[in-house]
Design a protein around this motif. Structure first.
Motif, short mmCIF file in Angstrom:
data_model
loop_
_atom_site.label_atom_id
_atom_site.label_comp_id
_atom_site.label_asym_id
_atom_site.label_seq_id
_atom_site.Cartn_x
_atom_site.Cartn_y
_atom_site.Cartn_z
N GLU A 52 0.84 -1.19 0.00
CA GLU A 52 0.00 0.00 0.00
C GLU A 52 0.88 1.25 0.00
N LEU A 53 0.52 2.21 -0.84
CA LEU A 53 1.24 3.48 -0.92
C LEU A 53 0.41 4.59 -0.28
N ALA A 54 1.09 5.55 0.31
CA ALA A 54 0.44 6.76 0.82
C ALA A 54 0.68 7.86 -0.20
N LEU A 55 -0.37 8.24 -0.92
CA LEU A 55 -0.25 9.23 -1.98
C LEU A 55 -0.73 10.59 -1.47
N TYR A 56 0.21 11.52 -1.32
CA TYR A 56 -0.11 12.84 -0.79
C TYR A 56 -0.48 13.79 -1.94
N PRO A 57 -1.23 14.86 -1.63
CA PRO A 57 -1.60 15.82 -2.68
C PRO A 57 -0.37 16.44 -3.33
N MET A 58 -0.54 16.86 -4.57
CA MET A 58 0.52 17.57 -5.27
C MET A 58 0.77 18.91 -4.57
N GLU A 59 1.99 19.35 -4.60
CA GLU A 59 2.37 20.57 -3.89
C GLU A 59 1.55 21.77 -4.37
N GLY A 60 0.94 22.46 -3.42
CA GLY A 60 0.18 23.66 -3.74
C GLY A 60 -1.21 23.41 -4.27
N THR A 61 -1.59 22.14 -4.42
CA THR A 61 -2.92 21.82 -4.96
C THR A 61 -3.52 20.70 -4.11
N SER B 124 -6.29 19.35 -3.71
CA SER B 124 -7.29 18.45 -4.28
C SER B 124 -6.74 17.60 -5.42
N ASP B 125 -5.46 17.82 -5.79
CA ASP B 125 -4.86 17.11 -6.92
C ASP B 125 -3.89 16.04 -6.44
N PHE B 126 -3.94 14.88 -7.09
CA PHE B 126 -3.05 13.77 -6.77
C PHE B 126 -2.48 13.21 -8.07
N GLU B 127 -1.24 12.74 -8.01
CA GLU B 127 -0.63 12.13 -9.18
C GLU B 127 0.02 10.81 -8.79
N LEU B 128 -0.44 9.75 -9.42
CA LEU B 128 0.08 8.41 -9.18
C LEU B 128 0.99 8.03 -10.33
N ASP C 120 -12.21 13.87 -11.00
CA ASP C 120 -12.01 13.96 -12.45
C ASP C 120 -10.58 13.57 -12.77
N VAL C 121 -10.40 12.78 -13.83
CA VAL C 121 -9.06 12.44 -14.29
C VAL C 121 -8.57 13.56 -15.20
N ILE C 122 -7.51 14.22 -14.80
CA ILE C 122 -6.94 15.32 -15.57
C ILE C 122 -6.04 14.78 -16.68
N GLU C 123 -5.27 13.75 -16.34
CA GLU C 123 -4.38 13.12 -17.31
C GLU C 123 -4.17 11.67 -16.92
N ALA C 124 -4.18 10.79 -17.89
CA ALA C 124 -3.88 9.38 -17.67
C ALA C 124 -3.15 8.87 -18.90
N PHE D 185 3.39 4.36 -16.23
CA PHE D 185 2.17 5.13 -16.40
C PHE D 185 1.99 6.17 -15.30
N ARG D 186 1.23 7.20 -15.65
CA ARG D 186 1.02 8.33 -14.76
C ARG D 186 -0.46 8.72 -14.82
N VAL D 187 -1.07 8.89 -13.65
CA VAL D 187 -2.47 9.30 -13.57
C VAL D 187 -2.58 10.50 -12.64
N HIS D 188 -3.13 11.58 -13.15
CA HIS D 188 -3.35 12.80 -12.38
C HIS D 188 -4.86 12.96 -12.21
N TYR D 189 -5.34 12.96 -10.96
CA TYR D 189 -6.78 13.12 -10.73
C TYR D 189 -7.02 14.24 -9.72
N ARG D 190 -8.23 14.78 -9.77
CA ARG D 190 -8.57 15.94 -8.94
C ARG D 190 -9.96 15.76 -8.34
N TYR D 191 -10.05 16.00 -7.04
CA TYR D 191 -11.36 15.97 -6.38
C TYR D 191 -12.08 17.30 -6.58
N ARG D 192 -13.38 17.22 -6.72
CA ARG D 192 -14.17 18.44 -6.89
C ARG D 192 -14.42 19.11 -5.54
#
Length: 236
Positions: free
Chosen positions: A136-145, A147-151, A185-189, A229-236
């Motif tokens: 299991e990984l702990a995925l923290y929000p992207m710096e300064g955002t 609601s945004d996460f990048e896996l 929402d998926v911003i980039e995948a 692969f890289r997935v960038h998603y954002r919570y509303r």
């Protein structure tokens, strides 16, 4: 896109016939934690059973691993599954780099060895042909955002090599835009071809599945080379 990703050098990788990486995003940042939990299941089908008992390094299964200090892009899978004997080879290279005064090689190996502090050995018995790693990984929000996460994940693992008509599948399962509790929402995948010999990422691989299914969004890539692969998603 052309990117270089540092990887371990392995003299005799194990040939594999197939590999499946499944990542499930749990929206724990929305119910009390500072991070999203990413549950990873990695299965590897070898071309032939292990000839002897082998140990591989992987994150412990009982806690979420925060990889930011060692892998700022979240890329832990590039080291997970390193065979114990391959790690001994790297130690010999470290000794040689010290003797040669090779600062660049010393820095490379130093950062790679640091990652072993968050990993534990997993023993597989001789005769095993399907290896399974769960962590299991702990995925923290992207710096300064917040609601945004990048896996970001790289697979298979450095001690393994796709051979022949191999098949590699990566599936990510995350909250959909229809999720009543955790709309995302998926911003980039994007999936990319990766050359472990040079560390270069060039060219994009098309998704075979991308869609909302109930409260979840499923994305799948399927190809025959080392996937990145890289997935960038954002919570509303």
């Amino acid at each position: 896109m052309t990117t270089t990703i540092p990887t371990l050098t392995v003299t005799n990788p194990i040939d594999i016939h197939w590999s499946h990486v499944g990542c499930t995003v749990l929206s724990s940042s929305k119910y009390g934690l500072e991070y999203d939990r990413i549950k990873v299941l990695h299965e590897i089908g070898l071309n032939a059973p292990l000839a002897q008992d082998e140990s591989f390094y992987a994150p412990p299964a009982n806690r979420a691993i925060d990889v930011r200090a060692l892998f700022p892009d979240g890329n832990i899978v590039s080291f997970v599954g390193q065979r114990y004997s391959d790690l001994q080879d790297e130690l010999q290279k470290y000794s040689q780099a010290v003797a040669d005064g090779n600062v660049e090689e010393l820095n490379r190996l130093h950062h790679l060895f640091l990652s072993t502090t968050m990993l534990s050995p997993v023993l597989f018995k001789a005769g095993t042909q399907v290896l399974t790693f769960e962590y299991e990984l702990a995925l923290y929000p992207m710096e300064g955002t917040p609601s945004d996460f990048e896996l970001t994940l790289l697979a298979p693992m450095p001690s393994f090599r796709p051979a022949g008509q191999s098949q590699i599948t990566v599936r990510i399962d995350l909250p959909s835009s229809n999720n009543l509790a955790f709309n995302a929402d998926v911003i980039e995948a994007a999936g990319y071809e990766f050359d472990p010999a040079t560390g270069a990422v060039t060219g994009e691989v098309q998704k075979i599945i991308e869609g909302d299914y109930g409260l979840r969004k499923i994305i799948v890539w399927n190809w025959q080379v080392d996937p990145f692969f890289r997935v960038h998603y954002r919570y509303r």
